[in-house]
Write an enzyme that holds these catalytic residues in place. Structure first.
Site, PDB file in Angstrom:
ATOM      1  N   TRP A  61       0.331  -1.268  -0.032  1.00  0.00           N
ATOM      2  CA  TRP A  61      -0.176  -0.117   0.118  1.00  0.00           C
ATOM      3  C   TRP A  61       0.780   1.115  -0.312  1.00  0.00           C
ATOM      4  O   TRP A  61       1.390   1.397  -1.743  1.00  0.00           O
ATOM      5  CB  TRP A  61      -1.229  -0.085   0.609  1.00  0.00           C
ATOM      6  N   ASP A  62       0.352   2.474   1.075  1.00  0.00           N
ATOM      7  CA  ASP A  62       1.419   3.086   0.636  1.00  0.00           C
ATOM      8  C   ASP A  62       2.735   2.981   0.438  1.00  0.00           C
ATOM      9  O   ASP A  62       3.933   2.606   0.796  1.00  0.00           O
ATOM     10  CB  ASP A  62       1.774   4.059   1.578  1.00  0.00           C
ATOM     11  N   GLU A 277      -4.022  13.130   5.978  1.00  0.00           N
ATOM     12  CA  GLU A 277      -2.437  11.953   6.009  1.00  0.00           C
ATOM     13  C   GLU A 277      -1.178  11.791   4.737  1.00  0.00           C
ATOM     14  O   GLU A 277      -1.533  12.957   3.733  1.00  0.00           O
ATOM     15  CB  GLU A 277      -3.645  10.192   6.291  1.00  0.00           C
TER      16      GLU A 277
HETATM   17  C1  FRU Z   1      -2.664   6.140   4.975  1.00  0.00           C
HETATM   18  C2  FRU Z   1      -1.959   5.603   6.405  1.00  0.00           C
HETATM   19  C3  FRU Z   1      -1.104   6.412   6.732  1.00  0.00           C
HETATM   20  C4  FRU Z   1      -0.476   5.345   7.780  1.00  0.00           C
HETATM   21  C5  FRU Z   1      -0.897   3.565   6.976  1.00  0.00           C
HETATM   22  C6  FRU Z   1      -1.351   2.821   7.828  1.00  0.00           C
HETATM   23  O1  FRU Z   1      -3.031   4.968   4.076  1.00  0.00           O
HETATM   24  O2  FRU Z   1      -3.321   5.709   6.664  1.00  0.00           O
HETATM   25  O3  FRU Z   1      -1.591   7.406   7.635  1.00  0.00           O
HETATM   26  O4  FRU Z   1       0.865   5.954   7.817  1.00  0.00           O
HETATM   27  O5  FRU Z   1      -2.040   4.319   6.507  1.00  0.00           O
HETATM   28  O6  FRU Z   1      -1.086   1.763   7.342  1.00  0.00           O
END
Ligand code: FRU
Length: 431
Positions: A61-62, A277
């Site tokens: 993901w991120d 975020e």
């Molecule tokens: C964004 C988020 C970030 C955090 C991560 C946790 O997608 O919520 O703020 O670091 O995902 O999985």
């Protein structure tokens, strides 16, 4: 947005000549957020086929690229490197957050990614959340900024730095080697930034995370923006003041970047939204473009906006910030798939920007359409949950950036961080 006035008088800086001018923090106001509108310019094309995952074993993901001090993307012996939050794809998607590990991937062309390994030897916290990565060419070392996370209240989310890794390249790949030293960069002060205890008292989700490094384009100061909340004292979930997201900033006080001081937030969304975020900047034509991602469910009562990339533009770090496209909306998912992607990261590219993101949940919607809602996913059998989740890089989007306006102009091949000419395919929308 609002008034930016008199100096707060924070002046002590070591290691750089001219301090940033810290003024009253600007607000993303309710009146501005009421202007949020989904248009052809801000709506991403529908993803019709799941992208092939860049990993066989992990959800992704991120994601963020390794960047030089000046923010440009590192290309080293022809390789570029990205870092992603990863977790075993044996887990149901909702369980991934508490097992997140940062891994690196490398590529020669920006879309064929090879899995490296873990970014760290012994990071802080039980797991790690989002951050950024800077490579100092002279020191030949990586500065990993990340969020150290644990379930212990006193260690909930702490921005951390891991330094010392260096890069070895060969014809077939990249390896990150070397012992790393890890330090905590800061904790909330309870006045500018809400502490964990204050957030529990208020019954509000806690945030002090997602450090994103940048060098001040004029003063050269080392700075980090991050996601946080402003203490408002409101305990009532129906009171907009309980929605108190801010974008915080801290400044390095030594050249080693191991010591940091908190400065007032650069932007607040008190009364507007609870979570701003993964904040990050793009600098263009002397302007400060501030981007952040936010969710439908974190807008204050009386306001609505999609899971999206939001953006603001100002002449300096403390604004005034004007929301892009009036309300701030820069990229939303198409209405028929409102959760298809998330966690967009905007990066300068040519005259405009490229935004990468990950494939989130497909086939979800509000229940009025007869679909499964985001809240209901977790109750489905594990295999069905996994079926709906992408968990890999989504097609990046190319956007034009013109003053206070943006426009999605093309969809690029999966995970394209440095698209080369001719590699993009036109978006469904512009066809
Ligand atoms: C964004 C988020 C970030 C955090 C991560 C946790 O997608 O919520 O703020 O670091 O995902 O999985």
């Amino acid at each position: 947005a609002g008034v930016g006035v008199a100096a707060l008088g924070l002046s002590s800086v070591s290691g750089s000549a001219a301090a940033v001018d810290t003024r009253d923090t600007d607000q993303w106001t309710r009146a501005e957020a009421e202007q949020i509108a989904l248009t052809d310019e801000t709506t991403a094309p529908l993803i019709t086929e799941n992208s092939e995952s860049i990993s066989d074993d992990y959800w992704i993901w991120d994601t963020w690229p390794l960047r030089n001090r000046d923010g440009s993307i590192v290309k080293i012996d022809g390789w570029q490197i990205v870092f992603s939050l990863t977790a075993s794809n044996d887990l149901v998607p909702g369980a991934r957050h508490n097992e997140a590990t940062i891994r690196y991937f490398y590529s020669r062309n920006g879309h064929d990614w090879h899995e490296g390994g873990k970014a760290f030897d012994a990071p802080l916290g039980h797991h790690q959340w989002a951050g950024s990565a800077m490579y100092d060419q002279n020191e030949e070392q990586i500065y990993h900024f990340y969020t150290a996370v644990s379930s212990h209240p006193e260690f909930r989310q702490k921005p951390a730095l891991g330094k010392g890794a260096s890069i070895e390249t060969g014809p077939k790949g990249v390896e990150l080697v070397g012992e790393q030293e890890h330090v905590i960069m800061g904790t909330p002060d309870g006045e500018m930034y809400q502490t964990y205890e204050q957030s529990i008292e208020q019954g509000i989700v806690y945030a002090f995370r997602d450090p994103w490094y940048f060098e001040h384009p004029e003063t050269g100061e080392d700075l980090v923006v991050f996601e946080a909340n402003t203490p408002t004292g409101s305990r009532d979930p129906t009171n907009p003041e309980s929605f108190n997201g801010n974008i915080g900033v801290m400044r390095a006080t030594n050249d080693e970047l191991t010591k940091w001081e908190l400065l007032p937030p650069v932007l607040e969304a008190v009364g507007t939204n609870q979570q701003l975020e993964r904040p990050h900047y793009v600098f263009k034509d002397g302007k400060w473009y501030l981007f952040t991602i936010s969710h439908q469910f974190t807008f204050a009562p009386g306001l609505s906006g999609p899971d999206a990339l939001y953006g603001f533009v100002a002449d300096s770090m403390y604004g005034d910030y004007e929301p892009l496209n009036e309300g701030g909306l820069v990229i939303s998912n198409p209405e028929e798939a409102p959760f298809q992607a998330y966690s967009w990261l905007a990066m300068p590219h040519g005259d405009g920007i490229v935004a990468e993101s990950f494939e989130n949940f497909r086939g979800l919607d509000d229940t009025s359409r007869g679909a499964i809602s985001l809240d209901e996913v977790g109750y489905l059998p594990p295999e069905e949950q996994k079926e709906l989740f992408g968990g890999t890089l989504a097609p990046s989007l190319k956007l034009e950036l013109d003053g206070t306006e943006t426009r999605i102009v093309a969809e690029l091949k999966d995970g394209h961080f440095l698209p080369s000419v001719g590699s993009s395919r036109p978006s469904n929308r512009s066809r």
